[in-house]
Design a protein around this motif. Sequence first.
Motif, PDB file in Angstrom:
ATOM      1  N   SER A 227       0.828  -1.220   0.000  1.00 64.29           N
ATOM      2  CA  SER A 227       0.000   0.000   0.000  1.00 64.29           C
ATOM      3  C   SER A 227       0.859   1.266   0.000  1.00 64.29           C
ATOM      4  O   SER A 227       0.447   2.294  -0.529  1.00 64.29           O
TER       5      SER A 227
ATOM      6  N   ARG B 280       2.925   6.257  -2.810  1.00 68.11           N
ATOM      7  CA  ARG B 280       4.038   6.817  -3.577  1.00 68.11           C
ATOM      8  C   ARG B 280       3.596   7.099  -5.021  1.00 68.11           C
ATOM      9  O   ARG B 280       4.002   8.084  -5.628  1.00 68.11           O
TER      10      ARG B 280
ATOM     11  N   SER C 158       3.977  10.716   2.200  1.00 71.69           N
ATOM     12  CA  SER C 158       3.596  10.840   3.603  1.00 71.69           C
ATOM     13  C   SER C 158       2.767  12.113   3.832  1.00 71.69           C
ATOM     14  O   SER C 158       1.813  12.112   4.617  1.00 71.69           O
TER      15      SER C 158
ATOM     16  N   ALA D  64      -0.659  11.514   2.398  1.00 75.22           N
ATOM     17  CA  ALA D  64      -1.378  10.466   3.139  1.00 75.22           C
ATOM     18  C   ALA D  64      -2.180  11.027   4.312  1.00 75.22           C
ATOM     19  O   ALA D  64      -2.973  10.321   4.926  1.00 75.22           O
TER      20      ALA D  64
ATOM     21  N   ARG E  16      -7.029   9.128   1.077  1.00 80.13           N
ATOM     22  CA  ARG E  16      -7.070   7.800   1.696  1.00 80.13           C
ATOM     23  C   ARG E  16      -8.305   7.032   1.219  1.00 80.13           C
ATOM     24  O   ARG E  16      -8.240   5.835   0.952  1.00 80.13           O
TER      25      ARG E  16
ATOM     26  N   ARG F 239       0.477   0.843   6.689  1.00 80.63           N
ATOM     27  CA  ARG F 239       0.438   1.523   7.987  1.00 80.63           C
ATOM     28  C   ARG F 239      -0.921   1.335   8.666  1.00 80.63           C
ATOM     29  O   ARG F 239      -1.032   1.453   9.872  1.00 80.63           O
ATOM     30  N   ASP F 240      -1.961   1.069   7.849  1.00 84.21           N
ATOM     31  CA  ASP F 240      -3.314   0.974   8.410  1.00 84.21           C
ATOM     32  C   ASP F 240      -4.057  -0.230   7.841  1.00 84.21           C
ATOM     33  O   ASP F 240      -5.275  -0.233   7.747  1.00 84.21           O
TER      34      ASP F 240
ATOM     35  N   ARG G 117       9.207  11.055   9.140  1.00 85.86           N
ATOM     36  CA  ARG G 117       8.068  10.356   8.554  1.00 85.86           C
ATOM     37  C   ARG G 117       7.316   9.548   9.633  1.00 85.86           C
ATOM     38  O   ARG G 117       6.087   9.545   9.670  1.00 85.86           O
TER      39      ARG G 117
ATOM     40  N   ASP H 185       3.489   9.955  10.510  1.00 87.89           N
ATOM     41  CA  ASP H 185       2.583   8.814  10.333  1.00 87.89           C
ATOM     42  C   ASP H 185       1.870   8.443  11.639  1.00 87.89           C
ATOM     43  O   ASP H 185       0.717   8.036  11.635  1.00 87.89           O
TER      44      ASP H 185
ATOM     45  N   ARG I 151      -0.689  11.717  12.835  1.00 86.48           N
ATOM     46  CA  ARG I 151      -1.733  12.324  12.000  1.00 86.48           C
ATOM     47  C   ARG I 151      -3.115  11.901  12.512  1.00 86.48           C
ATOM     48  O   ARG I 151      -3.263  10.852  13.161  1.00 86.48           O
TER      49      ARG I 151
END
Length: 216
Positions: A33, A38, A96, A99, A105, A127-128, A177, A181, A184
């Motif tokens: 993801s 990116r 980032s 995001a 998202r 990350r999620d 980053r 991350d 946020r």
Amino acid sequence: MDNLITIDGPGGSGKGTIAKLLAAKLGWNILDSGALYRLIALISENIKNTDPDKIGLELKDRKIIFELVDDQYHLFFNGKDVSDHIRSEEIGTKASDLAHNQQIRNLIKTTQRSFYDPNIGLIADGRDMGSVVFPTAGIKIYLDATIEERAKRRQIQLKEKGLKVNMPNLISSLEERDLKDKNRKVSPLLIPEGAKVIDSTNLSTDEVVNIVMDLT
Ligand code: C5P
């Protein structure tokens, strides 16, 4: 959700390598993801616009495929291999930043979910993945490592791609980053409920893979 393993964690924790090894062992597909974020950053650079609606138009009806080329997963966007273009630290930082945007998202969430086919199986790295995109995944992993170890791994990856690396810059870019991350408001990086936490600092990739395989 059966035949679905999510692997979340900070940059350089080894998610991509572990995902690739697990996919090979199990014969499942992978979803990187981070590569999608990116790709969004690359599109945004190309059209010189950060408006989610404009970026969304660029993504509409386009094919996104992860394919093994010389033992590495490459990202093909509408038939074009964009892997080299998306791997720089600059694009990572821009990804980032973008995001943070809920609209971005949401745009990516539908695409991410479309990669899951229960008959084939999926390793989803990000990350999620276990917290937001696939909260009912059968197996959830949170992979971590010290900042020094993660920077070392990123350095090797970038050097292999022929990119120049300055270690202090790499550490501060990873730290910056991580901070963004984790802090946020939308989909922060966190340990998903029910996830197995693996600190890979002193573990070989085979050891990490075996820990995950024991859960299957
Ligand atoms: O994993 P990678 O470094 O390629 O990800 C690039 C950036 O994309 C991350 O720093 C993060 O901000 C964002 N990302 C995200 N959610 C994901 C995967 C990546 O926000 N599931």
